[in-house]
Design a protein around this motif. Sequence first.
Motif, PDB file in Angstrom:
ATOM      1  N   ALA A   1       0.843  -1.193   0.000  1.00 24.86           N
ATOM      2  CA  ALA A   1       0.000   0.000   0.000  1.00 24.86           C
ATOM      3  C   ALA A   1       0.885   1.253   0.000  1.00 24.86           C
ATOM      4  O   ALA A   1       1.967   1.242   0.574  1.00 24.86           O
ATOM      5  CB  ALA A   1      -0.906  -0.001   1.226  1.00 24.86           C
ATOM      6  N   PRO A   2       0.454   2.312  -0.650  1.00 26.37           N
ATOM      7  CA  PRO A   2      -0.829   2.440  -1.357  1.00 26.37           C
ATOM      8  C   PRO A   2      -0.765   2.037  -2.818  1.00 26.37           C
ATOM      9  O   PRO A   2      -1.787   2.048  -3.499  1.00 26.37           O
ATOM     10  CB  PRO A   2      -1.100   3.952  -1.253  1.00 26.37           C
ATOM     11  CG  PRO A   2       0.264   4.563  -1.322  1.00 26.37           C
ATOM     12  CD  PRO A   2       1.173   3.600  -0.580  1.00 26.37           C
ATOM     13  N   TYR A   3       0.395   1.667  -3.313  1.00 28.37           N
ATOM     14  CA  TYR A   3       0.574   1.503  -4.755  1.00 28.37           C
ATOM     15  C   TYR A   3      -0.146   0.280  -5.314  1.00 28.37           C
ATOM     16  O   TYR A   3      -0.730   0.348  -6.400  1.00 28.37           O
ATOM     17  CB  TYR A   3       2.063   1.419  -5.085  1.00 28.37           C
ATOM     18  CG  TYR A   3       2.827   2.665  -4.728  1.00 28.37           C
ATOM     19  CD1 TYR A   3       2.639   3.847  -5.434  1.00 28.37           C
ATOM     20  CD2 TYR A   3       3.721   2.672  -3.663  1.00 28.37           C
ATOM     21  CE1 TYR A   3       3.326   5.003  -5.103  1.00 28.37           C
ATOM     22  CE2 TYR A   3       4.419   3.826  -3.327  1.00 28.37           C
ATOM     23  CZ  TYR A   3       4.209   4.987  -4.049  1.00 28.37           C
ATOM     24  OH  TYR A   3       4.892   6.122  -3.706  1.00 28.37           O
TER      25      TYR A   3
ATOM     26  N   ASP B   1      -2.509  -1.895  -3.647  1.00 27.07           N
ATOM     27  CA  ASP B   1      -3.597  -2.368  -2.787  1.00 27.07           C
ATOM     28  C   ASP B   1      -4.881  -1.908  -3.454  1.00 27.07           C
ATOM     29  O   ASP B   1      -5.283  -0.758  -3.344  1.00 27.07           O
ATOM     30  CB  ASP B   1      -3.458  -1.782  -1.381  1.00 27.07           C
ATOM     31  CG  ASP B   1      -4.626  -2.171  -0.486  1.00 27.07           C
ATOM     32  OD1 ASP B   1      -5.394  -3.081  -0.865  1.00 27.07           O
ATOM     33  OD2 ASP B   1      -4.776  -1.555   0.589  1.00 27.07           O
ATOM     34  N   ASN B   2      -5.510  -2.822  -4.192  1.00 27.49           N
ATOM     35  CA  ASN B   2      -6.684  -2.439  -4.965  1.00 27.49           C
ATOM     36  C   ASN B   2      -7.714  -3.556  -4.970  1.00 27.49           C
ATOM     37  O   ASN B   2      -7.447  -4.682  -4.518  1.00 27.49           O
ATOM     38  CB  ASN B   2      -6.290  -2.069  -6.400  1.00 27.49           C
ATOM     39  CG  ASN B   2      -5.483  -3.160  -7.079  1.00 27.49           C
ATOM     40  OD1 ASN B   2      -5.947  -4.298  -7.205  1.00 27.49           O
ATOM     41  ND2 ASN B   2      -4.265  -2.839  -7.510  1.00 27.49           N
TER      42      ASN B   2
ATOM     43  N   ALA C   1      -2.626  -5.135   4.314  1.00 28.62           N
ATOM     44  CA  ALA C   1      -1.974  -4.041   3.591  1.00 28.62           C
ATOM     45  C   ALA C   1      -0.895  -3.427   4.469  1.00 28.62           C
ATOM     46  O   ALA C   1      -1.125  -3.127   5.640  1.00 28.62           O
ATOM     47  CB  ALA C   1      -3.000  -2.989   3.199  1.00 28.62           C
TER      48      ALA C   1
ATOM     49  N   ASN D   1       1.674  -0.248   4.534  1.00 31.73           N
ATOM     50  CA  ASN D   1       1.946   1.040   3.898  1.00 31.73           C
ATOM     51  C   ASN D   1       3.448   1.274   3.781  1.00 31.73           C
ATOM     52  O   ASN D   1       4.159   1.338   4.788  1.00 31.73           O
ATOM     53  CB  ASN D   1       1.312   2.169   4.703  1.00 31.73           C
ATOM     54  CG  ASN D   1       1.455   3.511   4.007  1.00 31.73           C
ATOM     55  OD1 ASN D   1       1.062   3.649   2.845  1.00 31.73           O
ATOM     56  ND2 ASN D   1       2.019   4.487   4.684  1.00 31.73           N
TER      57      ASN D   1
ATOM     58  N   LYS E   1       4.808   3.852   1.389  1.00 29.91           N
ATOM     59  CA  LYS E   1       4.846   4.913   0.386  1.00 29.91           C
ATOM     60  C   LYS E   1       6.199   5.605   0.367  1.00 29.91           C
ATOM     61  O   LYS E   1       6.650   6.086  -0.663  1.00 29.91           O
ATOM     62  CB  LYS E   1       3.740   5.923   0.648  1.00 29.91           C
ATOM     63  CG  LYS E   1       3.620   6.972  -0.445  1.00 29.91           C
ATOM     64  CD  LYS E   1       2.447   7.902  -0.208  1.00 29.91           C
ATOM     65  CE  LYS E   1       2.311   8.908  -1.350  1.00 29.91           C
ATOM     66  NZ  LYS E   1       1.156   9.815  -1.144  1.00 29.91           N
TER      67      LYS E   1
END
Length: 355
Positions: A128-130, A132-133, A149, A151, A153
């Motif tokens: 995350a955040p790239y 995680d969808n 997830a 994080n 970033k």
Amino acid sequence: MPSFIRLQSRSLSARALQRMAFVTVLLFGTLFPAPSGWAATAPSELPSHSVYGTAPPVTLLLYSLDPHLLAGWNFPLGGRAGLGMSASPQYILPAARSLPVLGGWDPGDKPELGRVLALHPRLALLWAPYLDNAQLRGELQRIRVPALAVNLKSLDDYPAAYELLGQKLGQIQRAQVLATAFRRILQRLRNLRAAIPEAQRQTVYYAEGVDGLMTDPADSPHTEVIRAAGGANVFTAKPTALKGMERVSMGQVLAWNPQVILVQDPVFYRRIYQLPAWQGLQAVQAHRVYLVPRQPFNWMDRPPSFMQGLGALWLAHILYPQQADIHMTQEVRQFFHTFLQVDLGTAQAKAIWQP
């Protein structure tokens, strides 16, 4: 061997029960749905090789925390994978060298869901955040693997990421060691940046590809080492894709005329001083061209990982040798001991950061 890297032994009957339970979930998943998050089901211990990292940044994060929990790699060790990613098995712990290649959702890669399913992972880590969808979470839900997830970033997120994984995976003491060590690195870098006025920041060009004419912009996760070390990336355009490696022209590089060039490709590094087009650059004339170290994982990116902490110290040493006061051989030995559980001799450490 420290307790946090010992294999947890399990009886054959326990393994059989685990497989039976997993098959039951597959057959009757609608009656017994998988948990929507990991927090409600986090155990104090997990079986060996039961956590799958869906992208290299979280896979390598887990490896540094506890390699025995790692289910597999996203790309092959000892070779070059998509987008130039590579890893050297020489300094990877024996327990993890023979793990299967499972792929992932990183740009340029694809997951081997059949292999993942065969390993019965208890948990999947999301970057995350790239990455995680909904699509990725849907794929994991389809094979009944809970997701967590993490994080990542920026480099500033690593201490909290270690603490999160330590809590969820029953590795609190080990995680605190790593979080504390990473916070110290970040503070040293902040202190250095505060001491270097903006007008005195060294300009840096990050040369990627076999011709050196691919690069990543200043705001990219692939160039955070430059930002962390107090460098000024000459390529200031906005990123157009997570995978990076954007094409630029030789004319642009000449106009930027960077003070320092970082090179990702070893072949191009061996050629740059003989290429006429590059001779006019001040970095080439001053012999300030440096090959990014990659033992055991890349210190710059490809993939971004906790190794960027060491990479930022290395680059700070290059850019500001007087102000930084960094003794790189000592730093390499300490970092490898703490994060990789590998003890290096002085000559080994020096060879790693001066390839």
